[in-house]
Design an enzyme around this catalytic site. Structure first.
Site, PDB file in Angstrom:
ATOM      1  N   GLY A 181       0.833  -1.199   0.000  1.00 50.50           N
ATOM      2  CA  GLY A 181       0.000   0.000   0.000  1.00 50.50           C
ATOM      3  C   GLY A 181       0.855   1.230   0.000  1.00 50.50           C
ATOM      4  N   ALA A 193       4.554   7.707   2.230  1.00 49.58           N
ATOM      5  CA  ALA A 193       5.157   6.407   2.515  1.00 49.58           C
ATOM      6  C   ALA A 193       4.763   5.364   1.486  1.00 49.58           C
ATOM      7  CB  ALA A 193       4.727   5.945   3.904  1.00 49.58           C
ATOM      8  N   VAL A 222       4.687   1.088   1.352  1.00 46.86           N
ATOM      9  CA  VAL A 222       4.814  -0.077   2.219  1.00 46.86           C
ATOM     10  C   VAL A 222       4.962  -1.317   1.343  1.00 46.86           C
ATOM     11  CG1 VAL A 222       3.745  -1.419   4.065  1.00 46.86           C
ATOM     12  CG2 VAL A 222       3.447   1.064   4.015  1.00 46.86           C
ATOM     13  N   LYS A 240       7.802  -0.103   5.901  1.00 49.37           N
ATOM     14  CA  LYS A 240       7.236   1.200   5.547  1.00 49.37           C
ATOM     15  C   LYS A 240       8.377   2.175   5.318  1.00 49.37           C
ATOM     16  CE  LYS A 240       4.061   4.810   7.187  1.00 49.37           C
ATOM     17  NZ  LYS A 240       3.037   5.215   8.169  1.00 49.37           N
ATOM     18  N   ASP A 248      -6.169   9.869  12.853  1.00 52.08           N
ATOM     19  CA  ASP A 248      -6.337   9.502  11.445  1.00 52.08           C
ATOM     20  C   ASP A 248      -6.991   8.117  11.324  1.00 52.08           C
ATOM     21  OD1 ASP A 248      -6.198  10.037   8.735  1.00 52.08           O
ATOM     22  OD2 ASP A 248      -4.076   9.545   8.530  1.00 52.08           O
TER      23      ASP A 248
HETATM   24  P1  ADP Z   1       0.706   6.693   5.306  1.00 50.27           P
HETATM   25  O1  ADP Z   1       1.187   7.361   6.551  1.00 50.27           O
HETATM   26  O2  ADP Z   1       1.486   7.134   4.113  1.00 50.27           O
HETATM   27  O3  ADP Z   1      -0.769   6.758   5.106  1.00 50.27           O
HETATM   28  P2  ADP Z   1       0.352   3.956   6.206  1.00 50.27           P
HETATM   29  O4  ADP Z   1       1.092   3.548   7.417  1.00 50.27           O
HETATM   30  O5  ADP Z   1      -1.090   4.239   6.361  1.00 50.27           O
HETATM   31  O6  ADP Z   1       1.124   5.164   5.501  1.00 50.27           O
HETATM   32  O7  ADP Z   1       0.564   2.838   5.092  1.00 50.27           O
HETATM   33  C1  ADP Z   1       0.014   3.013   3.782  1.00 50.27           C
HETATM   34  C2  ADP Z   1      -0.754   1.759   3.386  1.00 50.27           C
HETATM   35  O8  ADP Z   1       0.139   0.636   3.370  1.00 50.27           O
HETATM   36  C3  ADP Z   1      -1.860   1.342   4.357  1.00 50.27           C
HETATM   37  O9  ADP Z   1      -3.056   2.024   4.091  1.00 50.27           O
HETATM   38  C4  ADP Z   1      -1.958  -0.153   4.094  1.00 50.27           C
HETATM   39  O10 ADP Z   1      -2.689  -0.412   2.927  1.00 50.27           O
HETATM   40  C5  ADP Z   1      -0.497  -0.548   3.836  1.00 50.27           C
HETATM   41  N1  ADP Z   1       0.151  -0.993   5.094  1.00 50.27           N
HETATM   42  C6  ADP Z   1       0.664  -0.211   6.070  1.00 50.27           C
HETATM   43  N2  ADP Z   1       1.164  -0.927   7.085  1.00 50.27           N
HETATM   44  C7  ADP Z   1       0.972  -2.227   6.769  1.00 50.27           C
HETATM   45  C8  ADP Z   1       1.256  -3.482   7.438  1.00 50.27           C
HETATM   46  N3  ADP Z   1       1.852  -3.501   8.619  1.00 50.27           N
HETATM   47  N4  ADP Z   1       0.894  -4.636   6.815  1.00 50.27           N
HETATM   48  C9  ADP Z   1       0.280  -4.602   5.609  1.00 50.27           C
HETATM   49  N5  ADP Z   1      -0.014  -3.461   4.936  1.00 50.27           N
HETATM   50  C10 ADP Z   1       0.323  -2.280   5.482  1.00 50.27           C
HETATM   51 MG    MG Z   2      -2.335   5.856   6.120  1.00 49.57          MG
END
Ligand code: ADP
Ligand code: MG
Length: 326
Positions: free
Chosen positions: A37, A42, A44, A59, A155
């Site tokens: 994602g 970020a 991931v 991430k 959030d």
């Molecule tokens: P941002 O701060 O850019 O929004 P996030 O931490 O929300 O970043 O991560 C972006 C996306 O990546 C999430 O919405 C999810 O779809 C995916 N993602 C984040 N962390 C994980 C995880 N631990 N396992 C699987 N997918 C993840």
């Molecule tokens: Mg997010």
């Protein structure tokens, strides 16, 4: 090794305990598969730890955003993950790496993806109310933990609530603490944080934020999980903001077809404009919709008036909070 400096700005905690590794991430991990994602700053990706063969989610966070140094924001995110380590519904932080331009958080992989995918209406995979009850409980156990520790997430939305597995439906993992703040050091929020659809009225009015701000988002979230519709979403951002500040919510039968009235009551206890009137996370957990004490017991058979005094118990007595399951 970069120092783990302590500084506070607008409720950010940047004192961290995790060792920041500076050896190349790729020495210890292989990237596999496609992206899991991405958000604003970020990406991931799934990765395998070479030493253990275990799957994780990496991430990758840019330290400079819009020409500004955001290392402090990232340390804040790490600090909150550390603080919430004891809670099973908050994603676990495994390791941290730092390069010239990035910080990489190695997280527990939530393989079931975002609950967002199942929030879409007219979908065979859409949640049942029973699913939503179980997931809402887990989200609230996690959020109650944060709030007891004076942390607000700020959030909470379907993109930041992941599942350990999608089929069979697994457990919740709360992610993305990029906007999280410590309440005890929080002064003011001057920018509009969060995603328009899930943002509480006090944020739009530049009024103080509190743990109740998260509770509003949980109200919106529950509405979306149960109906597949977003209660305040307008064509444009401005329209969404207007809908929120006017507080008009459609609780009609049409939208809530097949949903219990307890669920509607639960949402109504959260989508209240005055933050002080909203239920807290702990109160939500003892709401009859979630506490499992759904319907009051059927009234006892009518007894002759004389014996009523000794046998009847007040039905309006408040329920004692029920400890969360698990
Ligand atoms: P941002 O701060 O850019 O929004 P996030 O931490 O929300 O970043 O991560 C972006 C996306 O990546 C999430 O919405 C999810 O779809 C995916 N993602 C984040 N962390 C994980 C995880 N631990 N396992 C699987 N997918 C993840
Ligand atoms: Mg997010």
């Amino acid at each position: 090794m970069p120092d783990n400096t302590m500084m506070k700005k607008n409720g950010m905690v940047t004192k961290i305990h995790t060792r920041i590794r500076t050896e190349p991430f790729k020495n210890n991990y292989d990237l596999v598969g496609k992206e899991l994602g991405r958000g604003k700053f970020a990406v991931v990706k799934k990765c395998i730890e070479k030493a253990t063969g275990k799957e994780h989610a990496a991430k990758f966070l840019r330290k400079r955003r819009k020409g500004e140094d955001c290392r402090g924001d990232i340390l804040n995110e790490i600090a909150v993950l550390e603080l919430a380590k004891a809670n099973p519904y908050v994603v676990a932080l495994h390791e941290v790496y730092e390069t010239q331009s990035e910080i990489i958080l190695v997280l527990e992989c939530a393989a079931g993806g975002e609950i967002f995918n199942q929030c879409v209406a007219d979908n065979d995979d859409a949640f049942t109310e029973k699913d939503v009850v179980r997931l809402a409980r887990q989200i609230l156990v996690g959020v109650a933990f944060l709030h007891r520790n004076n942390v607000v997430h700020l959030d909470l939305k379907p993109q930041n609530l992941l599942l350990t597995s999608a089929q069979p439906l697994g457990d919740i993992r709360i992610v993305d603490f990029g906007l999280s703040r410590r309440m005890d050091t929080l002064t003011e929020v001057r920018e509009i944080l969060g995603t328009p659809e899930y943002v509480a009225p006090e944020i739009l009015n530049y009024e103080p934020i509190s743990t109740a701000t998260d509770m509003w988002s949980i109200g919106v979230l529950t509405y979306v999980m149960l109906t597949g519709e977003s209660p305040f979403l307008g064509e444009q951002k401005q329209e969404t903001f207007l809908n929120i500040s006017q507080g008009n919510v459609d609780y009609s039968q049409e939208v809530f077809e097949g949903v219990s009235s307890l669920a509607i009551d639960f949402i109504q206890s959260l989508l209240r404009k005055n933050p002080r009137k909203r239920s807290t996370a702990e109160e939500c957990l003892s709401h009859p919709w979630l506490s499992g004490h759904a319907a009051p017991p059927p009234p006892p058979p009518r007894l002759p008036l004389a014996s009523l005094d000794e046998t009847s118990q007040s039905e309006s007595e408040p329920e004692s909070p029920v400890p969360p399951p698990e």
